[in-house]
Design an enzyme around this catalytic site. Structure first.
Site, PDB file in Angstrom:
ATOM      1  N   GLY A 249      11.054   7.876  11.959  1.00  0.00           N
ATOM      2  CA  GLY A 249       9.676   7.823  12.439  1.00  0.00           C
ATOM      3  C   GLY A 249       8.978   9.162  12.519  1.00  0.00           C
ATOM      4  O   GLY A 249       7.793   9.206  12.853  1.00  0.00           O
ATOM      5  N   GLU A 283      17.479   8.682  11.242  1.00  0.00           N
ATOM      6  CA  GLU A 283      17.183   7.818  10.084  1.00  0.00           C
ATOM      7  C   GLU A 283      15.767   8.071   9.579  1.00  0.00           C
ATOM      8  O   GLU A 283      14.937   7.171   9.569  1.00  0.00           O
ATOM      9  CB  GLU A 283      17.265   6.346  10.505  1.00  0.00           C
ATOM     10  CG  GLU A 283      18.545   5.895  11.159  1.00  0.00           C
ATOM     11  CD  GLU A 283      18.411   4.506  11.807  1.00  0.00           C
ATOM     12  OE1 GLU A 283      17.288   3.981  11.941  1.00  0.00           O
ATOM     13  OE2 GLU A 283      19.452   3.944  12.166  1.00  0.00           O
ATOM     14  N   PRO A 284      15.456   9.291   9.154  1.00  0.00           N
ATOM     15  CA  PRO A 284      14.085   9.551   8.695  1.00  0.00           C
ATOM     16  C   PRO A 284      13.861   8.999   7.289  1.00  0.00           C
ATOM     17  O   PRO A 284      14.746   9.061   6.439  1.00  0.00           O
ATOM     18  CB  PRO A 284      14.018  11.078   8.669  1.00  0.00           C
ATOM     19  CG  PRO A 284      15.423  11.494   8.359  1.00  0.00           C
ATOM     20  CD  PRO A 284      16.321  10.465   9.002  1.00  0.00           C
ATOM     21  N   GLY A 285      12.691   8.447   7.065  1.00  0.00           N
ATOM     22  CA  GLY A 285      12.313   8.016   5.719  1.00  0.00           C
ATOM     23  C   GLY A 285      11.120   8.826   5.265  1.00  0.00           C
ATOM     24  O   GLY A 285      11.214   9.755   4.466  1.00  0.00           O
ATOM     25  N   ARG A 286       9.969   8.493   5.851  1.00  0.00           N
ATOM     26  CA  ARG A 286       8.710   9.148   5.488  1.00  0.00           C
ATOM     27  C   ARG A 286       8.801  10.674   5.531  1.00  0.00           C
ATOM     28  O   ARG A 286       8.281  11.360   4.651  1.00  0.00           O
ATOM     29  CB  ARG A 286       7.638   8.685   6.487  1.00  0.00           C
ATOM     30  CG  ARG A 286       6.235   9.101   6.169  1.00  0.00           C
ATOM     31  CD  ARG A 286       5.323   8.840   7.367  1.00  0.00           C
ATOM     32  NE  ARG A 286       5.456   7.509   7.914  1.00  0.00           N
ATOM     33  CZ  ARG A 286       4.767   6.445   7.499  1.00  0.00           C
ATOM     34  NH1 ARG A 286       3.853   6.585   6.566  1.00  0.00           N
ATOM     35  NH2 ARG A 286       4.961   5.268   8.042  1.00  0.00           N
ATOM     36  N   TYR A 326      -2.532  -0.878   6.072  1.00  0.00           N
ATOM     37  CA  TYR A 326      -2.453  -0.186   7.367  1.00  0.00           C
ATOM     38  C   TYR A 326      -3.718   0.599   7.680  1.00  0.00           C
ATOM     39  O   TYR A 326      -3.706   1.390   8.622  1.00  0.00           O
ATOM     40  CB  TYR A 326      -1.336   0.861   7.370  1.00  0.00           C
ATOM     41  CG  TYR A 326       0.050   0.392   7.112  1.00  0.00           C
ATOM     42  CD1 TYR A 326       0.751  -0.349   8.064  1.00  0.00           C
ATOM     43  CD2 TYR A 326       0.708   0.736   5.939  1.00  0.00           C
ATOM     44  CE1 TYR A 326       2.063  -0.733   7.832  1.00  0.00           C
ATOM     45  CE2 TYR A 326       2.018   0.362   5.701  1.00  0.00           C
ATOM     46  CZ  TYR A 326       2.687  -0.382   6.650  1.00  0.00           C
ATOM     47  OH  TYR A 326       3.976  -0.748   6.432  1.00  0.00           O
ATOM     48  N   CYS A 351      -9.123  -7.422  -8.318  1.00  0.00           N
ATOM     49  CA  CYS A 351     -10.176  -8.325  -7.853  1.00  0.00           C
ATOM     50  C   CYS A 351      -9.984  -8.687  -6.387  1.00  0.00           C
ATOM     51  O   CYS A 351      -9.579  -9.802  -6.053  1.00  0.00           O
ATOM     52  CB  CYS A 351     -10.186  -9.583  -8.705  1.00  0.00           C
ATOM     53  SG  CYS A 351     -10.474  -9.186 -10.420  1.00  0.00           S
ATOM     54  N   GLU A 352     -10.201  -7.729  -5.508  1.00  0.00           N
ATOM     55  CA  GLU A 352     -10.095  -7.899  -4.059  1.00  0.00           C
ATOM     56  C   GLU A 352     -10.978  -6.839  -3.427  1.00  0.00           C
ATOM     57  O   GLU A 352     -10.927  -5.671  -3.830  1.00  0.00           O
ATOM     58  CB  GLU A 352      -8.668  -7.593  -3.565  1.00  0.00           C
ATOM     59  CG  GLU A 352      -7.613  -8.601  -3.882  1.00  0.00           C
ATOM     60  CD  GLU A 352      -7.712  -9.869  -3.057  1.00  0.00           C
ATOM     61  OE1 GLU A 352      -8.243  -9.819  -1.940  1.00  0.00           O
ATOM     62  OE2 GLU A 352      -7.253 -10.887  -3.564  1.00  0.00           O
ATOM     63  N   TYR A 380       6.698   4.776   1.072  1.00  0.00           N
ATOM     64  CA  TYR A 380       6.011   3.488   1.184  1.00  0.00           C
ATOM     65  C   TYR A 380       4.886   3.361   0.154  1.00  0.00           C
ATOM     66  O   TYR A 380       3.835   2.775   0.418  1.00  0.00           O
ATOM     67  CB  TYR A 380       5.495   3.279   2.625  1.00  0.00           C
ATOM     68  CG  TYR A 380       6.609   3.442   3.638  1.00  0.00           C
ATOM     69  CD1 TYR A 380       7.627   2.498   3.713  1.00  0.00           C
ATOM     70  CD2 TYR A 380       6.681   4.563   4.467  1.00  0.00           C
ATOM     71  CE1 TYR A 380       8.681   2.666   4.609  1.00  0.00           C
ATOM     72  CE2 TYR A 380       7.733   4.729   5.360  1.00  0.00           C
ATOM     73  CZ  TYR A 380       8.718   3.774   5.421  1.00  0.00           C
ATOM     74  OH  TYR A 380       9.768   3.934   6.299  1.00  0.00           O
TER      75      TYR A 380
HETATM   76  C1  LIG Z   1      11.728   2.098   8.588  1.00  0.00           C
HETATM   77  C2  LIG Z   1      12.853   2.530   9.428  1.00  0.00           C
HETATM   78  C3  LIG Z   1      13.185   3.888   9.519  1.00  0.00           C
HETATM   79  C4  LIG Z   1      12.397   4.976   8.864  1.00  0.00           C
HETATM   80  O1  LIG Z   1      11.108   5.105   9.352  1.00  0.00           O
HETATM   81  P1  LIG Z   1      10.234   6.346   8.895  1.00  0.00           P
HETATM   82  O2  LIG Z   1       8.981   6.224   9.659  1.00  0.00           O
HETATM   83  O3  LIG Z   1      10.012   6.216   7.425  1.00  0.00           O
HETATM   84  O4  LIG Z   1      11.001   7.571   9.220  1.00  0.00           O
HETATM   85  C5  LIG Z   1      14.303   4.224  10.255  1.00  0.00           C
HETATM   86  N1  LIG Z   1      15.046   3.287  10.893  1.00  0.00           N
HETATM   87  C6  LIG Z   1      14.743   1.974  10.833  1.00  0.00           C
HETATM   88  C7  LIG Z   1      15.590   1.002  11.549  1.00  0.00           C
HETATM   89  C8  LIG Z   1      13.646   1.557  10.100  1.00  0.00           C
HETATM   90  O5  LIG Z   1      13.336   0.255  10.056  1.00  0.00           O
END
Ligand SMILES: *Cc1c(COP(=O)(O)O)cnc(C)c1O
Length: 429
Positions: A249, A283-286, A326, A351-352, A380
């Site tokens: 997050g 658990e970083p993604g973004r 979002y 077409c939206e 994302y």
């Molecule tokens: C989506 C998700 C993440 C990553 O979130 P980011 O905002 O991209 O860092 C980590 N843990 C869980 C369980 C998620 O569902």
């Protein structure tokens, strides 16, 4: 000038005002691969990973990249070479993870609804841990593990019920009253049950409070709640807990927001974690890939209608759904900087009416045929793309220094119909 405040090191302007990715011209990529196309900087990805890794260095920790943000196999390999583990949310992601060469013991499995088959696949592979989100899942996983003659290592995903402020309510997951995790006041009971199940092994406590979170407070407050739970669990004999997973997050810069201050985060959390003696999991993604990517598109034309001006790009909402889904802000910049600007809607050809990237935005005066980028789309972006209007999914390109490679080819028209059967095999059972 299309000056950008965005922090990622992978994209920069040359002296003549051209936006380049590392040592590669975006013009070159557009010519070679066509548009729209996602372009990623491998350097930016590595730098983000390393920065987080450094910030957490004072405690034993593991970085499990949340691959739902961008699950391209080549990107996964770049991160694996850095020592990343993964956070997955489906059997399909487990498959991708293995294709990218990740060992099972570097994988944690999150998600509010895991099917029995997915549990079986992951347990069969011997992943590090299941982040269990409900009483139902405890029972289900225990039964699956029993049938396989195994003990499933788990962490309890607790909803710490902290106040989280994210740009959109869809991305808040750690407040009271959402579908994610076990409510904090039921966590002790869930742990008791887990401890009593012979085919489960309680290895950790977990939370994930939301996405694009700027403040430290929800992490600090959530961590306090997990640690409090941890001491209660020790008091009732839970002796195998090793991991404290604080989720992902961490925010990135889309516009002019201050990005997550890693040092401040570390200062707020690490002393407590060190004291607990547990290993930290994040658990970083973004945070890892968001600013490492752009969606490169071409302006098809400019159009004036009803007193408004529209820039119609060849990329559409099916290629990047975040603005429409979002209300997300993404910077739009000309690849070749322009001196003048106007207020326009940047839209796509789908077409939206929801097919837009920016509304009433002051952007550089680009014309038909010019290249633009939609920034901070490494996370994302491609993974949420779809085929609406029978639009083939776009290509993905990775840049590494002064070279680039297509890491996902553009879909063809044939790809669009590949899964549809002909002739039909009618059946009645
Ligand atoms: C989506 C998700 C993440 C990553 O979130 P980011 O905002 O991209 O860092 C980590 N843990 C869980 C369980 C998620 O569902």
């Amino acid at each position: 000038m299309g000056q950008s405040v965005l922090t990622a090191s992978g994209f920069a302007r040359t002296a003549s005002g051209e936006l380049v990715c590392e040592g590669v011209s975006l013009e070159t990529i557009a010519e070679a691969v066509g548009t729209p196309v996602y372009v990623y900087s491998s350097r930016a990805i590595r730098e983000q990973f390393d920065a987080l890794d450094r910030a957490l260095a004072p405690v034993p920790h593991r970085l499990h990249y949340s691959m739902k943000a961008n699950s391209n196999l080549t990107l996964l390999r770049v991160l694996r070479e850095r020592g990343a583990g993964l956070d997955i949310v489906s059997g399909g992601e487990l498959f991708r993870a293995r294709e990218a060469g990740y060992s099972a013991d570097s994988i944690v499995f999150s998600g509010v609804g895991k099917s029995e088959q997915e549990l079986r696949e992951a347990l069969g592979a011997d992943i590090l841990m299941f982040n269990v989100e409900s009483f139902f899942e405890l029972e289900q996983l225990n039964a699956v593990a029993k049938s396989m003659g195994k003990r499933a290592p788990i962490a309890l995903r607790v909803n710490p019920e902290v106040r989280v402020n994210t740009p959109h309510h869809y991305t808040r997951t750690g407040e009271r009253g959402n579908k994610f995790g076990i409510p904090i006041d039921e966590a002790l009971e869930a742990a008791r049950r887990a401890l009593a199940m012979p085919n489960l092994l309680l290895r950790g406590l977990d939370m994930h409070i939301g996405s694009q979170v700027f403040q430290l407070e929800p992490y600090r407050d959530g961590l306090d709640r997990l640690l409090d739970l941890y001491s209660q669990l020790r008091a009732i004999g839970a002796s195998e807990i090793r991991y404290l997973d604080i989720g992902g997050g961490f925010a990135v810069t889309y516009e002019d927001e201050a990005p997550m201050d890693l040092d401040a985060l570390a200062a707020a959390l690490l002393p407590k974690i060190r004291k607990s003696g547990l290993s930290l999991i994040v658990e970083p993604g973004r945070f890892i890939v968001g600013n490492a990517g752009v969606l490169l598109a071409r302006v098809m034309h400019r159009k004036r209608a009803g007193g408004k001006e529209y820039l119609i790009s060849d990329a559409g909402m099916n290629d990047l759904v975040r603005p429409s889904h979002y209300d997300a802000y993404h910077a739009v910049e000309a690849v070749h900087a322009r001196d003048t600007r106007s207020i326009v809607d940047v839209v796509g050809p789908v077409c939206e009416s929801g097919d837009f990237f920016a509304l009433d935005r002051e952007v550089e005066d680009v014309d038909a045929g010019d290249l633009i980028v939609i920034r901070t789309t490494g996370a994302y972006g491609y993974v949420m793309s779809f085929n609406y209007n029978a639009r083939p999914r776009v290509a993905e390109v990775l840049v590494d220094g002064d070279r680039f490679a297509v890491v996902t080819r553009r879909e063809s028209y044939e790809d669009l119909v590949r899964l549809e059967s002909q002739p039909l095999e009618w059946r009645t059972d």
